[in-house]
Every structure is written in C-alpha cells, then in structure tokens.
Design a protein around this motif. Sequence first.
Motif, PDB file in Angstrom:
ATOM      1  N   ARG A  12       0.835  -1.207   0.000  1.00  0.00           N
ATOM      2  CA  ARG A  12       0.000   0.000   0.000  1.00  0.00           C
ATOM      3  C   ARG A  12       0.869   1.255   0.000  1.00  0.00           C
ATOM      4  NH1 ARG A  12      -3.355  -2.928   3.558  1.00  0.00           N
ATOM      5  NH2 ARG A  12      -2.305  -2.014   5.368  1.00  0.00           N
ATOM      6  N   ARG A  13       1.891   1.260   0.830  1.00  0.00           N
ATOM      7  CA  ARG A  13       2.780   2.420   0.915  1.00  0.00           C
ATOM      8  C   ARG A  13       3.542   2.617  -0.395  1.00  0.00           C
ATOM      9  NH1 ARG A  13       5.489   0.872   6.584  1.00  0.00           N
ATOM     10  NH2 ARG A  13       7.005   2.499   6.052  1.00  0.00           N
ATOM     11  N   GLU A  15       2.579   1.615  -3.453  1.00  0.00           N
ATOM     12  CA  GLU A  15       1.635   2.051  -4.496  1.00  0.00           C
ATOM     13  C   GLU A  15       1.338   3.539  -4.355  1.00  0.00           C
ATOM     14  OE1 GLU A  15       0.778   0.387  -7.007  1.00  0.00           O
ATOM     15  OE2 GLU A  15       0.602  -1.747  -6.552  1.00  0.00           O
ATOM     16  N   THR A  16       1.203   4.009  -3.117  1.00  0.00           N
ATOM     17  CA  THR A  16       0.941   5.433  -2.885  1.00  0.00           C
ATOM     18  C   THR A  16       2.109   6.277  -3.376  1.00  0.00           C
ATOM     19  OG1 THR A  16      -0.457   4.978  -0.964  1.00  0.00           O
ATOM     20  CG2 THR A  16       0.484   7.184  -1.125  1.00  0.00           C
TER      21      THR A  16
END
Length: 203
Positions: A12-13, A15-16
């Motif tokens: 998630r980190r 991709e952000t």
Amino acid sequence: MEVSVRLPGTLRRLETLIAERGLKRSAVLDPADLAARTALPERTVLTLLRGGAAPEDTVNDRVRLRIHTLAQGYLARSGKRMSDLAADISQSLGVSDYWARQVCDGRKMPSVELLHGLVRFFDVEDGEAFFTASADEALNRALLPALHRLERAEQDPVQALLDRYGVSGADLRSHGSISRDQLERVLEGVLRSVLPAEGETHR
C-alpha cells in the motif's frame, strides 16, 4: 530490517509513493527481478503483488524449491553444468557430489548445518530465513529497501527526480552507466526545481 511491517502494508505504501511520484510501477515492482531476488516462482510473486495469497506449502517445500531456484540461476549466470555446481558445493561443504546434486535438484532436504553452508555458498541475505520464510515474508523483505529509499527521497527533491528518471546514485558514480539523454533530463528537472521561472524572483 523493518520486519514488523507486513506485505499488504508495504505494498500500500509503495503504491501510494509510485502514484505520487509518477513512477513506472514496473520499475519498482518488477516481478521477474523480485522472483530472482527471493528465489520465488514469478507466478507467486505476481499473485502476491496483486493482493492474492501464495500456494500453501511446508518449510521443507520452501527450502527445497528455493535451493533449486538458486541453483538454476547460478547455472544460468555462470554457464556451468549441474555436475560442476555439485562438485563446487561438495568441495565447499565437505559433502558428496551425489548429495549436492540431490539438494540442488530439490529432491533432498539439507540439515540445518548444511543449510547454513548453502547460505554462505550462494551468498544470500537474511541467513537461513532466506530459505525458510513464507512467500509473503520473503517478498516483503525484498520490497522494504525500495520503500525506505522512496520514503527518504520525499525529503530530498533531487533524489526524487533521480528516482523518477530511474537513475541511482551508483549510476551517477559509474562511468558510462547513464546515457547522455538520461543525464540531460535529470539535470533539466533539477534546474527547474531550483531556479525561478521567467518573470519570477528568488524568495
């Protein structure tokens, strides 16, 4: 190493940061490269990157498969035959050629002591955990350095530009490893970030 962060959180980190920086996803999350670095099947890496679950396995399955994968990669890079690799391992670990070949073929499970010897022979990071970690743990370990590099670059606009154009510090230090076009684009971006636009003044 930041082992407390699980794979979903790391992804998630990443991709952000990829979206915020306008980076190419494949440059950060390259399944083939990650598969080679973790000794995981590329299809497993792809599944995990998409948020899926790896096939269930046992620790013994993991160890045998990863040794076999490392052995195949070693042969591909070196141009040696399996008999050569078995002889090298035999000499290095003090075991028979037959045993070494069985292990490299993924047909025999090494003892803890000999697994430690294979860590040294193949020069893998994380020690025995490289062979025994679950697929998601192994992939997470491989992704954390990229995550940390991107997070550090948030505080460094020049590093962010280098990341955007796929240039590492090692590239800039290595003769001839960065193309003229690539260097010009990086320098152009750096100048735009530090010089005022026409009609503006320094603040």
